[in-house]
Design an enzyme around this catalytic site. Sequence first.
Site, PDB file in Angstrom:
ATOM      1  N   ARG A   1       1.683  -0.081 -63.658  1.00 26.32           N
ATOM      2  CA  ARG A   1       2.641  -0.777 -62.802  1.00 26.32           C
ATOM      3  C   ARG A   1       1.862  -1.805 -61.997  1.00 26.32           C
ATOM      4  NH1 ARG A   1       7.476   1.432 -59.170  1.00 26.32           N
ATOM      5  NH2 ARG A   1       8.267   1.464 -61.303  1.00 26.32           N
TER       6      ARG A   1
ATOM      7  N   HIS B   1      10.960  -3.804 -66.609  1.00 31.78           N
ATOM      8  CA  HIS B   1      10.726  -2.376 -66.421  1.00 31.78           C
ATOM      9  C   HIS B   1      11.362  -1.716 -67.650  1.00 31.78           C
ATOM     10  CE1 HIS B   1       9.904   1.390 -64.737  1.00 31.78           C
ATOM     11  NE2 HIS B   1      10.550   1.344 -63.615  1.00 31.78           N
TER      12      HIS B   1
ATOM     13  N   LYS C   1     -11.769  -5.868 -54.437  1.00 34.67           N
ATOM     14  CA  LYS C   1     -13.057  -6.554 -54.561  1.00 34.67           C
ATOM     15  C   LYS C   1     -12.957  -7.787 -55.442  1.00 34.67           C
ATOM     16  CE  LYS C   1     -15.308  -2.045 -53.983  1.00 34.67           C
ATOM     17  NZ  LYS C   1     -15.971  -0.953 -54.727  1.00 34.67           N
TER      18      LYS C   1
ATOM     19  N   ARG D   1       8.886   8.187 -58.540  1.00 35.97           N
ATOM     20  CA  ARG D   1       9.651   8.639 -59.682  1.00 35.97           C
ATOM     21  C   ARG D   1       8.989   8.275 -61.014  1.00 35.97           C
ATOM     22  NH1 ARG D   1      13.400   9.926 -57.688  1.00 35.97           N
ATOM     23  NH2 ARG D   1      13.116   8.227 -56.245  1.00 35.97           N
ATOM     24  N   THR D   2       8.670   7.024 -61.179  1.00 36.01           N
ATOM     25  CA  THR D   2       8.133   6.576 -62.457  1.00 36.01           C
ATOM     26  C   THR D   2       6.790   7.245 -62.740  1.00 36.01           C
ATOM     27  OG1 THR D   2       9.262   4.473 -62.158  1.00 36.01           O
ATOM     28  CG2 THR D   2       7.552   4.552 -63.828  1.00 36.01           C
TER      29      THR D   2
END
Lengths: 322, 322, 322
Positions: free
Chosen positions: B113, B142, B91, B60-61
Amino acid sequence: MNSKFDGWPNVVESQQFAAAWLDQEFFPLASEMVDVYKSGGNDLLRGMRMVSLFFEPSTRTRMSFETAMHMLGGRVVFATENASQFSSAVKGETLTDTIEVANEYYPHVIVLRHHDDDSAEQAVKASVRASVINAGSGRKQHPTQALLDLFTIRQKFPEIKGIKVAICGDLANGRTVRSLSYLLGKYEGVRIYFVAPTRLAIKQDIKDYLVRHNVCFEEVDDIHAVAEKVNVIYQTRTQKERGGSMEFGVNGHFRIDQSVLDLMRQDAIIMHPMPIDRHNLATTEIDPIVDNDPRAVYKRLQIGAGLATRMAILKMILAPEA
Amino acid sequence: MNSKFDGWPNVVESQQFAAAWLDQEFFPLASEMVDVYKSGGNDLLRGMRMVSLFFEPSTRTRMSFETAMHMLGGRVVFATENASQFSSAVKGETLTDTIEVANEYYPHVIVLRHHDDDSAEQAVKASVRASVINAGSGRKQHPTQALLDLFTIRQKFPEIKGIKVAICGDLANGRTVRSLSYLLGKYEGVRIYFVAPTRLAIKQDIKDYLVRHNVCFEEVDDIHAVAEKVNVIYQTRTQKERGGSMEFGVNGHFRIDQSVLDLMRQDAIIMHPMPIDRHNLATTEIDPIVDNDPRAVYKRLQIGAGLATRMAILKMILAPEA
Amino acid sequence: MNSKFDGWPNVVESQQFAAAWLDQEFFPLASEMVDVYKSGGNDLLRGMRMVSLFFEPSTRTRMSFETAMHMLGGRVVFATENASQFSSAVKGETLTDTIEVANEYYPHVIVLRHHDDDSAEQAVKASVRASVINAGSGRKQHPTQALLDLFTIRQKFPEIKGIKVAICGDLANGRTVRSLSYLLGKYEGVRIYFVAPTRLAIKQDIKDYLVRHNVCFEEVDDIHAVAEKVNVIYQTRTQKERGGSMEFGVNGHFRIDQSVLDLMRQDAIIMHPMPIDRHNLATTEIDPIVDNDPRAVYKRLQIGAGLATRMAILKMILAPEA
């Protein structure tokens, strides 16, 4: 074979590029591209399509190629970030079939990273229509990395000729080192110091190549032994994903830290193909203190050189006359 | 620090936004953006480049940010949907290095995110050129979710001032709840009911913040106890991926079902940050019967608010004068 | 229901298309699209937005849909290459919720590949705004594959009517075979030979459908028995990911190799939905020697037909009057 581009329109291995081409065509165009991206891009490749096929994880290389295409106004019509896991490869398709099929979708260029050493050669053979750019092939080559490395050096020094470079780390498993050595070998008077423990030493085929091309090189086992002689220290990461294991402990022979900075010339530079492994700061190959030294170019100049290099390559392949 | 945008051009945490800014600048612009996307978008951000870096799964985001960029005519030049697994992070690269490097590709904005609580702050610090938008940072914040939540409420009520909200579910692990509480706390007369079992209660630091800002709140252990008092029920999902475990069994204290609908005011609304966990209908947090109630806004109004919110944020950051 | 497109603006199953529509509308438009992509694309779908939701791995189908959208000047505003693993599906979201939510971002079309047999029907029901195109649903359907298969045949033969087709391989698990059979069944005089071992035979429901539509078919257990009679051999791969296991050993009854080429008519063609499984050349379903036979169209004509088909479908759905 287009003589103008020394083997183009495909990029397979760094040996395909001649020093004269680098000096007269590539470096000037890459310099122009720095101006282009800093001023917001252009529309040179409008209507052109890139397919970005990554069978191995990558952030930097994929980001720079896709950004380069967008910067020049082109489209990335398809991108896959881990084709080994999520694609027809799982179903047993050969690379040849994947490339033949991709060609029927009429992309202008296919950017390929693949785990097989000979993937780029295979892809070029299979590609009847699209140009292929090798964005890393197994343990073997990473030619656009070598181009960006040389462009980085060129931005800091008046010429590549006569440059002294220490290449340090896991030299047995890194394709970057291999491609860079081949390209440096094109220039007169270059001197390379390979700095690695014996079991991760540079492979014999590269040494043979350098001997054949009269390139001076030396193998040493402590970066401190050469730090004050060189113009460039090129540090590399342990190639864990290709079975490498390298010790970069504090006060070690292969770690870039204050003791190395103290030895280096003021006009020398420190490069790294990135990413730097900082899982553990006690064993990282570059002490974070080095990041702030003006001689460290791996996070800025060298990255920008990567974007400019990929833009220049795309321009040369897709709009040679523009 | 650009006073106009209260801490912009980066979006780090919901505390950075003031109520006056929300009322006078953000809500009106977000409303405009609803019209823009319903009428097919515009070209306001032509020539602008977004990099979308998701180190945690999201549909969604990510979809709403990337769509927002396209709706305004910009380009998403690079997107990765699971950077933890497929990138330089494997890595050993630090987030700081990733962000510093990404900046050299000259994106205008980086949407991030990341699983670390402090990732947004780290990224802002490392980003010398691009604006950073926090699209979810660990358990902590958020903020664009909180903005869209408030915009949803604002579209249904004449003002946020004095609103009564029940926030229900796994309050210990959800960053959405945290960001929303901070933002609600900016308004006078707001009253929050935290509805959760004791072991998943809202964390002390949020309660301290609310006390400091004179926000009335109450902790209860049954949604039925407050359902008839509130304007908004904000339900949340068990945060399994962050170690949460919440029981939403049939006839339970925390489940939204017919018994809760029966208690609610006719002009109240039911919100949810989505997705709703419907692996098992006997334990889902919202009985599917609720989806068809006109008071349920989580699948329509709240989603549209998400797109409008991301468009408004991008416009404010990338084209503040347009 | 738009009569013009026989069930459009959604593509759910191959039964929705009538033979007259195929002959009079679809094939001519797909032929036009071949010219369009060979000449570099156009801007017909400028301002249109596609969401590409793949819950199962795919290269070819996703690449052809996304390329098709770009070829017509549209935008792919969101793409996910393995939504089962990296998305709200992991958090328990239903497909219905995912589609309802995606609609609020105002895409014009959602291309969906999903592991559930009824996913396309579910998605159409949930999609209030966007057209849905089934890009493969469980074991059940892959209608755009059937369209491209028929378009491939049509490019090689003056009409589909009366064509003789041998469909070979794992017929129990392949959705491609199912969709193709339904579509072939629309034409008079078509004769199908299903060539499979008993345990992987074509399912009863397809046979019932063909009987109902007066389509002649026969089940045989050796491709050599029918190779000289047919116009088309349609070979398929073992559907390992759907539990299939098929033996295609050297000199086997189901493998396409020199012995089959020797029997085939000179004007017949060999098709395959791709990818071909070449993990092991001793057990691949098509001996690589066949690739170079002019009758093998699976790597060229059939792939191009896929791009043209997806372009035609997008044009019909998104710009029917253009």
